[in-house]
Every structure is written in structure tokens, then in C-alpha cells.
Write a protein that holds these residues in place. Structure first.
Motif, PDB file in Angstrom:
ATOM      1  N   VAL A   1      16.464   8.453  21.698  1.00  0.00           N
ATOM      2  CA  VAL A   1      17.066   8.962  20.467  1.00  0.00           C
ATOM      3  C   VAL A   1      16.382  10.251  20.016  1.00  0.00           C
ATOM      4  N   LEU A   2      17.194  11.151  19.515  1.00  0.00           N
ATOM      5  CA  LEU A   2      16.711  12.392  18.915  1.00  0.00           C
ATOM      6  C   LEU A   2      17.127  12.377  17.455  1.00  0.00           C
ATOM      7  N   THR A   3      16.171  12.486  16.561  1.00  0.00           N
ATOM      8  CA  THR A   3      16.487  12.447  15.145  1.00  0.00           C
ATOM      9  C   THR A   3      15.392  13.125  14.345  1.00  0.00           C
ATOM     10  N   TRP A   4      15.777  13.606  13.189  1.00  0.00           N
ATOM     11  CA  TRP A   4      14.819  14.173  12.243  1.00  0.00           C
ATOM     12  C   TRP A   4      15.222  13.724  10.854  1.00  0.00           C
ATOM     13  N   PHE A   5      14.429  12.857  10.265  1.00  0.00           N
ATOM     14  CA  PHE A   5      14.597  12.487   8.868  1.00  0.00           C
ATOM     15  C   PHE A   5      13.212  12.179   8.320  1.00  0.00           C
ATOM     16  N   PRO A   6      13.029  12.213   6.984  1.00  0.00           N
ATOM     17  CA  PRO A   6      11.689  12.057   6.407  1.00  0.00           C
ATOM     18  C   PRO A   6      11.160  10.629   6.518  1.00  0.00           C
TER      19      PRO A   6
ATOM     20  N   LEU B   1       7.382  12.847  19.707  1.00  0.00           N
ATOM     21  CA  LEU B   1       5.963  12.943  19.379  1.00  0.00           C
ATOM     22  C   LEU B   1       5.710  13.997  18.305  1.00  0.00           C
ATOM     23  N   GLU B   2       6.406  15.108  18.389  1.00  0.00           N
ATOM     24  CA  GLU B   2       6.252  16.162  17.384  1.00  0.00           C
ATOM     25  C   GLU B   2       6.701  15.669  16.017  1.00  0.00           C
ATOM     26  N   TRP B   3       7.824  14.985  15.972  1.00  0.00           N
ATOM     27  CA  TRP B   3       8.356  14.441  14.717  1.00  0.00           C
ATOM     28  C   TRP B   3       7.390  13.433  14.112  1.00  0.00           C
ATOM     29  N   LEU B   4       6.872  12.530  14.918  1.00  0.00           N
ATOM     30  CA  LEU B   4       5.933  11.530  14.419  1.00  0.00           C
ATOM     31  C   LEU B   4       4.653  12.182  13.906  1.00  0.00           C
ATOM     32  N   THR B   5       4.157  13.166  14.635  1.00  0.00           N
ATOM     33  CA  THR B   5       2.932  13.857  14.226  1.00  0.00           C
ATOM     34  C   THR B   5       3.107  14.544  12.882  1.00  0.00           C
ATOM     35  N   GLU B   6       4.247  15.172  12.692  1.00  0.00           N
ATOM     36  CA  GLU B   6       4.515  15.872  11.433  1.00  0.00           C
ATOM     37  C   GLU B   6       4.529  14.927  10.235  1.00  0.00           C
ATOM     38  N   HIS B   7       4.701  13.643  10.496  1.00  0.00           N
ATOM     39  CA  HIS B   7       4.746  12.668   9.403  1.00  0.00           C
ATOM     40  C   HIS B   7       3.513  11.766   9.378  1.00  0.00           C
ATOM     41  N   GLY B   8       2.414  12.237   9.954  1.00  0.00           N
ATOM     42  CA  GLY B   8       1.140  11.557   9.790  1.00  0.00           C
ATOM     43  C   GLY B   8       0.816  10.460  10.768  1.00  0.00           C
ATOM     44  N   VAL B   9       1.604  10.306  11.825  1.00  0.00           N
ATOM     45  CA  VAL B   9       1.300   9.287  12.831  1.00  0.00           C
ATOM     46  C   VAL B   9       0.149   9.762  13.709  1.00  0.00           C
TER      47      VAL B   9
ATOM     48  N   SER C   1       0.834  -1.196   0.000  1.00  0.00           N
ATOM     49  CA  SER C   1       0.000   0.000   0.000  1.00  0.00           C
ATOM     50  C   SER C   1       0.869   1.247   0.000  1.00  0.00           C
ATOM     51  N   ALA C   2       0.370   2.271  -0.688  1.00  0.00           N
ATOM     52  CA  ALA C   2       1.077   3.550  -0.709  1.00  0.00           C
ATOM     53  C   ALA C   2       0.660   4.433   0.455  1.00  0.00           C
ATOM     54  N   SER C   3      -0.241   3.949   1.288  1.00  0.00           N
ATOM     55  CA  SER C   3      -0.725   4.751   2.402  1.00  0.00           C
ATOM     56  C   SER C   3       0.362   4.929   3.454  1.00  0.00           C
ATOM     57  N   PRO C   4       0.347   6.062   4.167  1.00  0.00           N
ATOM     58  CA  PRO C   4       1.384   6.292   5.185  1.00  0.00           C
ATOM     59  C   PRO C   4       1.206   5.378   6.398  1.00  0.00           C
ATOM     60  N   VAL C   5       2.274   5.217   7.135  1.00  0.00           N
ATOM     61  CA  VAL C   5       2.220   4.480   8.400  1.00  0.00           C
ATOM     62  C   VAL C   5       1.704   5.450   9.457  1.00  0.00           C
ATOM     63  N   THR C   6       0.655   5.070  10.164  1.00  0.00           N
ATOM     64  CA  THR C   6      -0.017   6.001  11.076  1.00  0.00           C
ATOM     65  C   THR C   6       0.062   5.605  12.541  1.00  0.00           C
ATOM     66  N   GLN C   7       0.844   4.587  12.875  1.00  0.00           N
ATOM     67  CA  GLN C   7       0.954   4.174  14.272  1.00  0.00           C
ATOM     68  C   GLN C   7       2.409   3.881  14.620  1.00  0.00           C
TER      69      GLN C   7
ATOM     70  N   ARG D   1      -2.019  18.743  24.893  1.00  0.00           N
ATOM     71  CA  ARG D   1      -3.287  19.146  24.282  1.00  0.00           C
ATOM     72  C   ARG D   1      -3.276  19.003  22.767  1.00  0.00           C
ATOM     73  N   SER D   2      -2.184  18.505  22.219  1.00  0.00           N
ATOM     74  CA  SER D   2      -2.105  18.324  20.768  1.00  0.00           C
ATOM     75  C   SER D   2      -1.244  17.103  20.473  1.00  0.00           C
ATOM     76  N   GLY D   3      -1.231  16.729  19.199  1.00  0.00           N
ATOM     77  CA  GLY D   3      -0.432  15.579  18.818  1.00  0.00           C
ATOM     78  C   GLY D   3      -1.277  14.330  18.660  1.00  0.00           C
ATOM     79  N   PRO D   4      -0.644  13.180  18.571  1.00  0.00           N
ATOM     80  CA  PRO D   4      -1.359  11.932  18.320  1.00  0.00           C
ATOM     81  C   PRO D   4      -2.087  11.420  19.558  1.00  0.00           C
ATOM     82  N   GLU D   5      -2.988  10.502  19.332  1.00  0.00           N
ATOM     83  CA  GLU D   5      -3.598   9.764  20.443  1.00  0.00           C
ATOM     84  C   GLU D   5      -2.508   8.939  21.109  1.00  0.00           C
ATOM     85  N   ILE D   6      -2.443   8.986  22.431  1.00  0.00           N
ATOM     86  CA  ILE D   6      -1.379   8.281  23.147  1.00  0.00           C
ATOM     87  C   ILE D   6      -1.973   7.204  24.044  1.00  0.00           C
TER      88      ILE D   6
END
Length: 243
Positions: free
Chosen positions: A121-126, A50-58, A8-14, A80-85
Motif C-alpha cells: 500500500v502507498l498512502t500518506w495521511f497524518p 519507511l519515509e512516511w513512518l519516519t516523518e511521524h516519529g516511528v 498516553s499522549a505519547s506517539p506510537v514509535t514502532q 543510511r537513514s530512517g528508523p532502526e529496521i
């Protein structure tokens, strides 16, 4: 490759985040909080994740914890924002592999792929590129790899044994497990109920040709010691100032 991967071309959301462990090498930071709550440049590690994951559709993140779980729960409940935890607390230490398997039980869609992150870990990649690479290679699991940076200084020596100079903490031409994974659902039952997946599940998958790699081109930092906290904080502050 014999491995089956989601087409599937759909993004990973979890995703899963491993936030257990006492992190004794990070004391005194972890005397009163779990490792994922240690602040780097003024923010807890888990907030960056959490911010990084949210920005990529999780949309959903399961956090597995044990040590000082109440501190983590209070912090996450206040968001108060971000993904369901979903927070799952280990009754006993399960090891990293056992914690991954335990955390996976909280995923909403048991038949969908998911990201997994070590809580230090702290990381930022697409992540969209990570996902596309995973699917293109057809693996059952993909490990993000970071280029190894030695903590030692390197001495540059010529053929006549004359020292030409020094390089402090350079990147070396080798790659290490960056603690970020993408798993197909078939991986979950292969994880140990207790113990470390890196000494059991991963070697078996590698022998079968079902384990693939993605080399990170961007910022990555593991936070294992008090020195790492200070150095990572300085790096992030410098990036903020430059941006």
C-alpha cells in the motif's frame, strides 16, 4: 465500549511491515523481487512506507518477509537513514495474520502499541491524527479505511433510460480495509499463528465492539497488479509535479 486503549499522549514509535508473499499478480515485476521492492515512480514501495513512518516519529520497524528475502535484506542494509529496521524471515508462509504475529516478536517494546502495514500500500495521511482517533474511540485495534474506487466505468442513466454520460473509475460511497492498522499490545496474542487475521481476529473483535475505523482523507493506493504500478506511478508523478 469495553475495549481498553492506551491513554498516553505519547506517539506510537514502532511498526510492522508485511513484505512476504510471492505476489503472482504483479509479475513480471516480482519475478526477481518481493512485492515491497517493486518500484513505483522510480522508488520501491517500502521506501515510501519507511519515509512516511519516519516523518511521524516511528523509530523501529520490523519487516516480515519470505519470498526473495535476500533482495529486501540487501536493499535495507544499504539504507543510511530512517528508523532502526529488524528483518524477520518466515521459514514457511504464515498468512497475513500469522506474519503479523511473527513480526510482532521483533518489537522492542512488547507492551506498547504499534502500527502495522501491508507491504503493497502507498498512502500518506497524518498518523498523529490516526493515533488520536484510535485513543479517542477506545478500541483495541483501529483499521484505516480507504474509499473504494471501482476499476469499471459508471454509466449515468436518467429515469427515461437515456444515457447522460460516463464516469471512469469513480470513488463509490463504500469503504475498504486500507491495510494500515494501529494495534494495542493486547491484540498480538489474538492474532493467528498461521492464517488470515481478517477472517478470524477481526470478526471476533468486531463482535465484541473492540474494532474501530479511521477514514483516510488523502492519497491511498493498493498495488496489486501491473496496472496498479503504472497508475500509481502516474498519480505520484503528477503530485510531485504539482507540489
Amino acid at each position: 465500549m469495553t475495549a481498553r486503549s492506551s491513554s498516553s499522549a505519547s506517539p506510537v514509535t514502532q511498526a510492522l511491515i508485511l513484505a512476504g508473499g510471492q505476489a503472482t499478480r504483479l509479475r513480471p515485476y516480482t519475478d526477481t523481487r518481493p512485492k515491497a521492492m517493486v518500484e513505483v515512480a522510480g522508488r520501491p514501495i517500502i521506501d515510501y512506507q519507511l519515509e512516511w513512518l519516519t516523518e511521524h516519529g516511528v523509530e523501529q520497524v520490523v519487516v516480515s518477509c519470505g519470498y526473495k528475502a535476500e533482495v529486501l535484506r540487501e536493499h535495507l542494509d544499504a539504507r543510511r537513514s530512517g528508523p532502526e529496521i529488524t528483518l524477520l524471515v518466515e521459514d514457511e508462509p504464515l498468512g497475513r495474520g500469522g506474519a503479523l504475529r511473527y513480526a510482532s516478536s521483533g518489537l522492542r517494546d512488547q507492551d506498547a502499541p504499534y502500527f502495522a502495514l501491508n507491504g503493497d500500500v502507498l498512502t500518506w495521511f497524518p498518523l498523529d491524527e490516526f493515533t488520536a482517533h484510535h485513543r479517542d474511540r477506545g478500541g483495541a485495534a483501529t483499521l484505516a479505511l480507504a474509499q473504494f474506487r471501482t476499476t469499471w466505468g459508471i454509466v449515468d442513466v436518467d429515469d427515461e433510460d437515456r444515457i447522460e454520460g460516463f464516469t471512469q473509475s469513480p470513488l463509490l460511497p463504500v469503504w475498504i480495509n486500507a491495510g494500515v492498522y494501529l494495534f494495542e499490545p493486547e491484540i498480538t496474542p489474538l492474532l493467528p499463528t498461521k492464517g488470515d487475521h481478517e477472517s478470524s481476529t477481526f470478526p471476533d473483535l468486531a463482535k465484541e465492539g473492540r474494532l474501530t475505523a479511521y477514514r483516510i482523507d488523502g492519497f491511498w493506493r493498493g498495488v496489486d497488479t501491473a496496472k496498479d504500478v503504472k497508475e500509481a506511478g502516474a498519480e505520484i508523478t503528477a503530485m510531485r509535479d504539482a507540489g
